[in-house]
Design a protein around this motif. Sequence first.
Motif, short mmCIF file in Angstrom:
data_model
loop_
_atom_site.label_atom_id
_atom_site.label_comp_id
_atom_site.label_asym_id
_atom_site.label_seq_id
_atom_site.Cartn_x
_atom_site.Cartn_y
_atom_site.Cartn_z
N SER A 1 0.83 -1.21 0.00
CA SER A 1 0.00 0.00 0.00
C SER A 1 0.86 1.26 0.00
N ASP A 2 0.18 2.38 -0.08
CA ASP A 2 0.88 3.66 -0.02
C ASP A 2 1.46 3.93 1.36
N ASP A 3 0.98 3.20 2.37
CA ASP A 3 1.46 3.38 3.74
C ASP A 3 2.60 2.43 4.10
N GLN B 1 5.36 3.77 6.51
CA GLN B 1 4.83 3.96 7.86
C GLN B 1 4.68 2.61 8.57
#
Length: 70
Positions: free
Chosen positions: A46-48, A51
């Motif tokens: 994912s884009d995360d 993080q």
Amino acid sequence: MKRRERTRQLIELGGLIAKAGLIELTDDDRAVIFGILIEAGVALRSDDREQALTLWRRRGKRAFEVSATP
């Protein structure tokens, strides 16, 4: 030699699953454990991603430090 290295890697990864308590927490339900790992893979795609990696790395390092303390 490659086979021996791969076997060692798999044993170590299984040890991490045990160390995380996933075997007991899931009553050794391998479908649940596999599902957890798939969810981690989804998070890493994912884009995360960064993080998630930062969070999990910090948690993992803290857990290693706690388990290494006598």
